[in-house]
Design a protein around this motif. Structure first.
Motif, PDB file in Angstrom:
ATOM      1  N   ARG A  10       0.844  -1.195   0.000  1.00 37.50           N
ATOM      2  CA  ARG A  10       0.000   0.000   0.000  1.00 37.50           C
ATOM      3  C   ARG A  10       0.874   1.238   0.000  1.00 37.50           C
ATOM      4  NH1 ARG A  10      -3.634  -0.415   5.192  1.00 37.50           N
ATOM      5  NH2 ARG A  10      -4.247   1.713   4.632  1.00 37.50           N
ATOM      6  N   ASP A  11       0.378   2.260  -0.651  1.00 39.62           N
ATOM      7  CA  ASP A  11       1.037   3.560  -0.690  1.00 39.62           C
ATOM      8  C   ASP A  11       0.042   4.566  -0.134  1.00 39.62           C
ATOM      9  OD1 ASP A  11       2.114   6.060  -1.313  1.00 39.62           O
ATOM     10  OD2 ASP A  11       3.036   5.334  -3.150  1.00 39.62           O
ATOM     11  N   ASN A  12       0.222   4.949   1.119  1.00 32.11           N
ATOM     12  CA  ASN A  12      -0.743   5.841   1.756  1.00 32.11           C
ATOM     13  C   ASN A  12      -0.730   7.237   1.148  1.00 32.11           C
ATOM     14  OD1 ASN A  12      -1.586   3.797   3.442  1.00 32.11           O
ATOM     15  ND2 ASN A  12      -0.290   4.437   5.143  1.00 32.11           N
ATOM     16  N   ASP A  13       0.399   7.646   0.602  1.00 30.78           N
ATOM     17  CA  ASP A  13       0.460   8.970  -0.038  1.00 30.78           C
ATOM     18  C   ASP A  13      -0.390   9.019  -1.300  1.00 30.78           C
ATOM     19  OD1 ASP A  13       3.970   9.419   0.810  1.00 30.78           O
ATOM     20  OD2 ASP A  13       2.150   9.952   1.917  1.00 30.78           O
ATOM     21  N   LYS A  14      -0.511   7.873  -1.975  1.00 31.07           N
ATOM     22  CA  LYS A  14      -1.282   7.809  -3.216  1.00 31.07           C
ATOM     23  C   LYS A  14      -2.665   7.192  -2.999  1.00 31.07           C
ATOM     24  CE  LYS A  14       2.732   7.443  -6.260  1.00 31.07           C
ATOM     25  NZ  LYS A  14       3.419   6.641  -7.305  1.00 31.07           N
ATOM     26  N   ASN A  15      -2.988   6.854  -1.744  1.00 25.79           N
ATOM     27  CA  ASN A  15      -4.282   6.222  -1.437  1.00 25.79           C
ATOM     28  C   ASN A  15      -4.529   5.001  -2.313  1.00 25.79           C
ATOM     29  OD1 ASN A  15      -4.715   8.210   0.430  1.00 25.79           O
ATOM     30  ND2 ASN A  15      -6.135   9.375  -0.825  1.00 25.79           N
ATOM     31  N   THR A  16      -3.508   4.192  -2.475  1.00 25.82           N
ATOM     32  CA  THR A  16      -3.600   3.063  -3.400  1.00 25.82           C
ATOM     33  C   THR A  16      -3.043   1.801  -2.752  1.00 25.82           C
ATOM     34  OG1 THR A  16      -3.372   4.551  -5.300  1.00 25.82           O
ATOM     35  CG2 THR A  16      -2.947   2.221  -5.686  1.00 25.82           C
ATOM     36  N   VAL A  17      -3.714   0.693  -3.012  1.00 20.65           N
ATOM     37  CA  VAL A  17      -3.217  -0.612  -2.602  1.00 20.65           C
ATOM     38  C   VAL A  17      -2.964  -1.424  -3.868  1.00 20.65           C
ATOM     39  CG1 VAL A  17      -5.555  -1.550  -2.301  1.00 20.65           C
ATOM     40  CG2 VAL A  17      -3.625  -2.623  -1.139  1.00 20.65           C
ATOM     41  N   TYR A  18      -1.926  -2.228  -3.841  1.00 18.68           N
ATOM     42  CA  TYR A  18      -1.500  -2.991  -5.009  1.00 18.68           C
ATOM     43  C   TYR A  18      -1.505  -4.489  -4.699  1.00 18.68           C
ATOM     44  CZ  TYR A  18       0.423   1.604  -6.189  1.00 18.68           C
ATOM     45  OH  TYR A  18       0.575   2.941  -6.438  1.00 18.68           O
ATOM     46  N   LEU A  19      -1.630  -5.261  -5.761  1.00 15.57           N
ATOM     47  CA  LEU A  19      -1.441  -6.702  -5.660  1.00 15.57           C
ATOM     48  C   LEU A  19      -0.564  -7.131  -6.825  1.00 15.57           C
ATOM     49  CD1 LEU A  19      -2.230  -9.251  -4.027  1.00 15.57           C
ATOM     50  CD2 LEU A  19      -4.001  -9.647  -5.770  1.00 15.57           C
ATOM     51  N   GLN A  20       0.669  -7.483  -6.525  1.00 15.04           N
ATOM     52  CA  GLN A  20       1.586  -8.010  -7.536  1.00 15.04           C
ATOM     53  C   GLN A  20       1.392  -9.515  -7.603  1.00 15.04           C
ATOM     54  OE1 GLN A  20       3.794  -6.372  -9.658  1.00 15.04           O
ATOM     55  NE2 GLN A  20       4.016  -8.412 -10.573  1.00 15.04           N
ATOM     56  N   MET A  21       1.043 -10.006  -8.766  1.00 12.56           N
ATOM     57  CA  MET A  21       0.752 -11.426  -8.940  1.00 12.56           C
ATOM     58  C   MET A  21       1.757 -12.020  -9.914  1.00 12.56           C
ATOM     59  SD  MET A  21      -3.420 -11.311  -9.110  1.00 12.56           S
ATOM     60  CE  MET A  21      -3.461 -10.520 -10.710  1.00 12.56           C
ATOM     61  N   ASN A  22       2.573 -12.939  -9.438  1.00 13.11           N
ATOM     62  CA  ASN A  22       3.575 -13.613 -10.251  1.00 13.11           C
ATOM     63  C   ASN A  22       3.264 -15.099 -10.353  1.00 13.11           C
ATOM     64  OD1 ASN A  22       5.017 -11.156 -10.431  1.00 13.11           O
ATOM     65  ND2 ASN A  22       6.156 -11.625  -8.573  1.00 13.11           N
ATOM     66  N   SER A  23       3.886 -15.738 -11.305  1.00  7.48           N
ATOM     67  CA  SER A  23       3.707 -17.192 -11.497  1.00  7.48           C
ATOM     68  C   SER A  23       2.224 -17.559 -11.516  1.00  7.48           C
ATOM     69  CB  SER A  23       4.430 -17.960 -10.393  1.00  7.48           C
ATOM     70  OG  SER A  23       5.806 -17.654 -10.375  1.00  7.48           O
ATOM     71  N   LEU A  24       1.476 -16.829 -12.303  1.00  7.28           N
ATOM     72  CA  LEU A  24       0.026 -17.032 -12.326  1.00  7.28           C
ATOM     73  C   LEU A  24      -0.337 -18.407 -12.862  1.00  7.28           C
ATOM     74  CD1 LEU A  24      -0.975 -13.455 -13.404  1.00  7.28           C
ATOM     75  CD2 LEU A  24      -1.913 -14.653 -11.427  1.00  7.28           C
TER      76      LEU A  24
END
Length: 115
Positions: A71-85
């Motif tokens: 999460r990046d609180n400065d950008k109000n954004t949460v991410y999900l990096q998905m590898n080896s799908l």
């Protein structure tokens, strides 16, 4: 009004990667947990990953070691990096937050993994 807007879904071959993003409305963002859930056709919605306001993370057993939530609180954004799908990762991915006893959900973003 709490709003969550997901982006970054798409179609990818097995073994590939995708990064999902969820933009959340404003001042509530940093003090609350955020999570990613998914729902495959004919199945119940399941927890994929959660990150607390203190950056503690938890993952569903099926994605441990392959997915990373941040999460990046400065950008109000949460991410999900998905590898080896894998094909079994296919589904609609939803962003979630829990505030004062209420669950809030985004509209979802489709992820399709082909074999």
């Amino acid at each position: 009004q709490v709003q969550l807007v997901e982006s970054g879904g798409g179609a990818v071959q097995a073994g590939g990667s995708l990064r999902l993003s969820c933009a959340a409305s404003g001042s509530i963002f940093s003090g609350h947990p955020l999570g990613w859930y998914r729902q495959a056709p004919g199945k119940q919605r399941e927890m994929v990953a959660i990150i607390t306001s203190g950056f503690y993370t938890e993952y569903g057993d099926s994605v441990k070691g392959r997915f990373t939530i941040s999460r990046d609180n400065d950008k109000n954004t949460v991410y999900l990096q998905m590898n080896s799908l894998k094909p079994e990762d296919t589904g609609v991915y939803y962003c979630n937050t829990f505030i004062l006893g209420i669950d809030y959900w985004g509209q979802g973003t489709q992820v399709t993994v082909s074999s």
